[in-house]
Write a protein that holds these residues in place. Sequence first.
Motif, PDB file in Angstrom:
ATOM      1  N   THR A  10     -30.328 -24.533  15.221  1.00 25.17           N
ATOM      2  CA  THR A  10     -30.324 -24.645  16.537  1.00 25.17           C
ATOM      3  C   THR A  10     -28.843 -24.605  16.850  1.00 25.17           C
ATOM      4  OG1 THR A  10     -30.588 -26.992  16.405  1.00 25.17           O
ATOM      5  CG2 THR A  10     -32.549 -25.955  16.701  1.00 25.17           C
ATOM      6  N   LYS A  11     -28.629 -24.709  18.338  1.00 21.62           N
ATOM      7  CA  LYS A  11     -27.263 -24.741  18.789  1.00 21.62           C
ATOM      8  C   LYS A  11     -26.666 -25.711  18.137  1.00 21.62           C
ATOM      9  CE  LYS A  11     -24.971 -24.393  23.141  1.00 21.62           C
ATOM     10  NZ  LYS A  11     -25.171 -24.660  24.541  1.00 21.62           N
ATOM     11  N   GLY A  12     -25.495 -25.647  17.847  1.00 18.53           N
ATOM     12  CA  GLY A  12     -24.701 -26.868  17.320  1.00 18.53           C
ATOM     13  C   GLY A  12     -25.185 -27.276  15.813  1.00 18.53           C
ATOM     14  N   ASN A  13     -25.987 -26.615  15.359  1.00 23.14           N
ATOM     15  CA  ASN A  13     -26.682 -27.267  13.933  1.00 23.14           C
ATOM     16  C   ASN A  13     -26.739 -25.628  13.014  1.00 23.14           C
ATOM     17  OD1 ASN A  13     -28.064 -27.929  11.560  1.00 23.14           O
ATOM     18  ND2 ASN A  13     -30.174 -27.796  12.628  1.00 23.14           N
ATOM     19  N   ILE A  14     -25.338 -25.438  12.950  1.00 27.77           N
ATOM     20  CA  ILE A  14     -25.216 -24.026  12.284  1.00 27.77           C
ATOM     21  C   ILE A  14     -25.473 -24.176  10.814  1.00 27.77           C
ATOM     22  CG2 ILE A  14     -23.700 -22.157  11.765  1.00 27.77           C
ATOM     23  CD1 ILE A  14     -22.394 -22.980  14.045  1.00 27.77           C
ATOM     24  N   HIS A  15     -26.353 -23.164  10.184  1.00 27.71           N
ATOM     25  CA  HIS A  15     -26.881 -23.516   8.888  1.00 27.71           C
ATOM     26  C   HIS A  15     -26.965 -22.191   7.976  1.00 27.71           C
ATOM     27  CE1 HIS A  15     -28.826 -26.411   6.508  1.00 27.71           C
ATOM     28  NE2 HIS A  15     -29.839 -25.960   6.315  1.00 27.71           N
ATOM     29  N   HIS A  16     -25.525 -21.652   7.429  1.00 25.29           N
ATOM     30  CA  HIS A  16     -25.575 -20.548   6.724  1.00 25.29           C
ATOM     31  C   HIS A  16     -26.008 -20.738   5.329  1.00 25.29           C
ATOM     32  CE1 HIS A  16     -23.669 -18.538  10.115  1.00 25.29           C
ATOM     33  NE2 HIS A  16     -22.863 -19.511  10.289  1.00 25.29           N
ATOM     34  N   ILE A  17     -27.196 -20.730   4.866  1.00 28.21           N
ATOM     35  CA  ILE A  17     -27.625 -20.836   3.488  1.00 28.21           C
ATOM     36  C   ILE A  17     -27.213 -19.879   2.872  1.00 28.21           C
ATOM     37  CG2 ILE A  17     -29.506 -22.496   3.931  1.00 28.21           C
ATOM     38  CD1 ILE A  17     -31.166 -19.879   3.864  1.00 28.21           C
ATOM     39  N   ASP A  18     -26.904 -20.183   1.466  1.00 28.51           N
ATOM     40  CA  ASP A  18     -26.709 -19.161   0.607  1.00 28.51           C
ATOM     41  C   ASP A  18     -28.080 -18.630  -0.086  1.00 28.51           C
ATOM     42  OD1 ASP A  18     -26.575 -17.935  -2.001  1.00 28.51           O
ATOM     43  OD2 ASP A  18     -24.411 -18.727  -2.169  1.00 28.51           O
ATOM     44  N   ILE A  19     -28.325 -17.358   0.053  1.00 26.94           N
ATOM     45  CA  ILE A  19     -29.692 -16.996  -0.225  1.00 26.94           C
ATOM     46  C   ILE A  19     -29.466 -15.760  -1.416  1.00 26.94           C
ATOM     47  CG2 ILE A  19     -29.922 -15.478   1.813  1.00 26.94           C
ATOM     48  CD1 ILE A  19     -33.094 -16.845   1.094  1.00 26.94           C
ATOM     49  N   THR A  20     -28.298 -15.502  -1.941  1.00 31.27           N
ATOM     50  CA  THR A  20     -27.875 -14.806  -3.029  1.00 31.27           C
ATOM     51  C   THR A  20     -29.055 -14.545  -4.034  1.00 31.27           C
ATOM     52  OG1 THR A  20     -25.784 -15.466  -2.884  1.00 31.27           O
ATOM     53  CG2 THR A  20     -26.064 -13.886  -4.658  1.00 31.27           C
ATOM     54  N   GLU A  21     -29.400 -15.658  -4.426  1.00 27.59           N
ATOM     55  CA  GLU A  21     -30.713 -15.623  -5.374  1.00 27.59           C
ATOM     56  C   GLU A  21     -31.675 -16.746  -4.567  1.00 27.59           C
ATOM     57  OE1 GLU A  21     -30.804 -14.191  -8.280  1.00 27.59           O
ATOM     58  OE2 GLU A  21     -28.743 -13.690  -8.486  1.00 27.59           O
ATOM     59  N   PRO A  22     -32.712 -15.616  -3.807  1.00 30.91           N
ATOM     60  CA  PRO A  22     -33.685 -16.356  -3.081  1.00 30.91           C
ATOM     61  C   PRO A  22     -34.733 -17.311  -3.705  1.00 30.91           C
ATOM     62  CG  PRO A  22     -34.349 -14.056  -3.156  1.00 30.91           C
ATOM     63  CD  PRO A  22     -33.028 -14.159  -3.980  1.00 30.91           C
ATOM     64  N   PHE A  23     -34.754 -17.188  -4.949  1.00 29.43           N
ATOM     65  CA  PHE A  23     -35.918 -17.962  -5.709  1.00 29.43           C
ATOM     66  C   PHE A  23     -35.391 -18.965  -6.697  1.00 29.43           C
ATOM     67  CE2 PHE A  23     -37.587 -13.573  -4.974  1.00 29.43           C
ATOM     68  CZ  PHE A  23     -38.222 -13.968  -3.768  1.00 29.43           C
ATOM     69  N   CYS A  24     -36.190 -20.116  -6.705  1.00 34.24           N
ATOM     70  CA  CYS A  24     -35.457 -21.151  -7.674  1.00 34.24           C
ATOM     71  C   CYS A  24     -35.567 -20.635  -9.264  1.00 34.24           C
ATOM     72  CB  CYS A  24     -36.354 -22.457  -7.286  1.00 34.24           C
ATOM     73  SG  CYS A  24     -36.041 -23.639  -8.180  1.00 34.24           S
ATOM     74  N   PRO A  25     -34.305 -20.597  -9.806  1.00 36.95           N
ATOM     75  CA  PRO A  25     -34.299 -20.393 -11.223  1.00 36.95           C
ATOM     76  C   PRO A  25     -35.332 -21.207 -12.059  1.00 36.95           C
ATOM     77  CG  PRO A  25     -31.967 -21.011 -10.670  1.00 36.95           C
ATOM     78  CD  PRO A  25     -32.851 -20.997  -9.233  1.00 36.95           C
ATOM     79  N   GLU A  26     -35.326 -22.681 -11.959  1.00 39.83           N
ATOM     80  CA  GLU A  26     -36.036 -23.366 -12.790  1.00 39.83           C
ATOM     81  C   GLU A  26     -37.525 -22.918 -12.565  1.00 39.83           C
ATOM     82  OE1 GLU A  26     -33.739 -24.643 -10.632  1.00 39.83           O
ATOM     83  OE2 GLU A  26     -32.362 -24.917 -12.390  1.00 39.83           O
ATOM     84  N   LEU A  27     -37.855 -22.972 -11.416  1.00 42.90           N
ATOM     85  CA  LEU A  27     -39.366 -22.706 -11.220  1.00 42.90           C
ATOM     86  C   LEU A  27     -39.748 -21.087 -11.653  1.00 42.90           C
ATOM     87  CD1 LEU A  27     -40.560 -23.408  -7.349  1.00 42.90           C
ATOM     88  CD2 LEU A  27     -41.524 -24.552  -9.874  1.00 42.90           C
ATOM     89  N   ARG A  28     -38.810 -20.048 -11.551  1.00 42.24           N
ATOM     90  CA  ARG A  28     -39.098 -18.882 -12.047  1.00 42.24           C
ATOM     91  C   ARG A  28     -39.507 -18.925 -13.751  1.00 42.24           C
ATOM     92  NH1 ARG A  28     -35.948 -14.985 -12.271  1.00 42.24           N
ATOM     93  NH2 ARG A  28     -37.773 -13.573 -11.909  1.00 42.24           N
ATOM     94  N   LYS A  29     -38.659 -19.582 -14.156  1.00 39.29           N
ATOM     95  CA  LYS A  29     -38.653 -19.948 -15.628  1.00 39.29           C
ATOM     96  C   LYS A  29     -40.074 -20.380 -16.158  1.00 39.29           C
ATOM     97  CE  LYS A  29     -34.335 -20.608 -17.312  1.00 39.29           C
ATOM     98  NZ  LYS A  29     -33.142 -21.809 -17.153  1.00 39.29           N
ATOM     99  N   ALA A  30     -40.277 -21.363 -15.192  1.00 39.15           N
ATOM    100  CA  ALA A  30     -41.653 -22.280 -15.623  1.00 39.15           C
ATOM    101  C   ALA A  30     -42.860 -21.275 -15.271  1.00 39.15           C
ATOM    102  CB  ALA A  30     -41.798 -23.609 -14.520  1.00 39.15           C
ATOM    103  N   VAL A  31     -42.784 -20.528 -14.515  1.00 45.14           N
ATOM    104  CA  VAL A  31     -43.788 -19.706 -13.980  1.00 45.14           C
ATOM    105  C   VAL A  31     -43.859 -18.629 -14.983  1.00 45.14           C
ATOM    106  CG1 VAL A  31     -44.710 -17.960 -12.225  1.00 45.14           C
ATOM    107  CG2 VAL A  31     -43.925 -20.124 -11.605  1.00 45.14           C
ATOM    108  N   LYS A  32     -42.772 -18.052 -15.628  1.00 44.36           N
ATOM    109  CA  LYS A  32     -42.979 -17.173 -16.583  1.00 44.36           C
ATOM    110  C   LYS A  32     -43.489 -17.679 -17.922  1.00 44.36           C
ATOM    111  CE  LYS A  32     -39.564 -13.980 -19.267  1.00 44.36           C
ATOM    112  NZ  LYS A  32     -39.888 -14.575 -20.429  1.00 44.36           N
ATOM    113  N   LYS A  33     -43.159 -18.908 -18.243  1.00 48.36           N
ATOM    114  CA  LYS A  33     -43.684 -19.573 -19.348  1.00 48.36           C
ATOM    115  C   LYS A  33     -45.250 -19.465 -19.063  1.00 48.36           C
ATOM    116  CE  LYS A  33     -42.498 -23.470 -22.132  1.00 48.36           C
ATOM    117  NZ  LYS A  33     -41.559 -24.579 -21.849  1.00 48.36           N
TER     118      LYS A  33
END
Length: 242
Positions: A117-140
């Motif tokens: 919102t106004k005054g609450n700037i939040h430029h998140i990094d989303i280079t990798e949009p998915f959680c690597p640990e969770l991806r690993k767990a789901v792959k397993k």
Amino acid sequence: MKIGIIGGSGLYSIEAFNYTGEEKIDTDYGEPSAAFKIYEYYGNRYYFLARHGAGHEFPPHLVNYRANISAFKKAGVDAILSFAAVGGINADLSPGDIVISDNAIDFTNGRNHTFATKGNIHHIDITEPFCPELRKAVKKSCDSSGLNFSDKGVYICTNGPRMETAAEIKAFRGMGADIVGMTLFPECSLAREAEICYVNISVVANDAAGISRNKLTADEVVETVKKSEDKLKRIILNVDID
Ligand code: HPA
């Protein structure tokens, strides 16, 4: 551990777990698509949410993504397994295949896509949009469940609710997209804003427009996901998150 599960078209519950009841959570952004169905299994608590509502009343562009993610946050969920039905663009994919997406392209518009919102700037990094640990767990989990799956794939998210033209799919392929769906954004970026670990697990429901020889229908999508329901439940059952 509290684990969120978002079910897309055709996945509305997880019977194999011990069902303990519903929990309705209201948020600053309004009501989520449905009440959470709560399950317990081996010491974990699972919060299941039907993305499109219990009776599939919300099309992709009308899902209240902010309320959904905010409700998970309020419930104290640390990780979200998000299931989605998609069209296959990559020629190596066939209906029924599972894709653990590794990146994404946002082609949506007009959706409430941020908590900032106004005054609450939040430029998140989303280079990798998915959680690597969770991806690993789901792959397993997919490996141990003996499923036909790909652990790579770029998901392009359109606004819907219409399907794509053949020319759009051709262009999307040129942009590097492997699968196309309508619900990944802003769901995944809001989860990142909320600092919840998030993974997308897509089920190829149909060949995308211009690849499929058939007319694309919502019935085909739901039918293929229904047929894959068992696989999805096995992924959830066998996933080991810590
Ligand atoms: N396009 C977009 N979204 C979809 C599709 C598709 O072909 N199949 C399932 N969801």
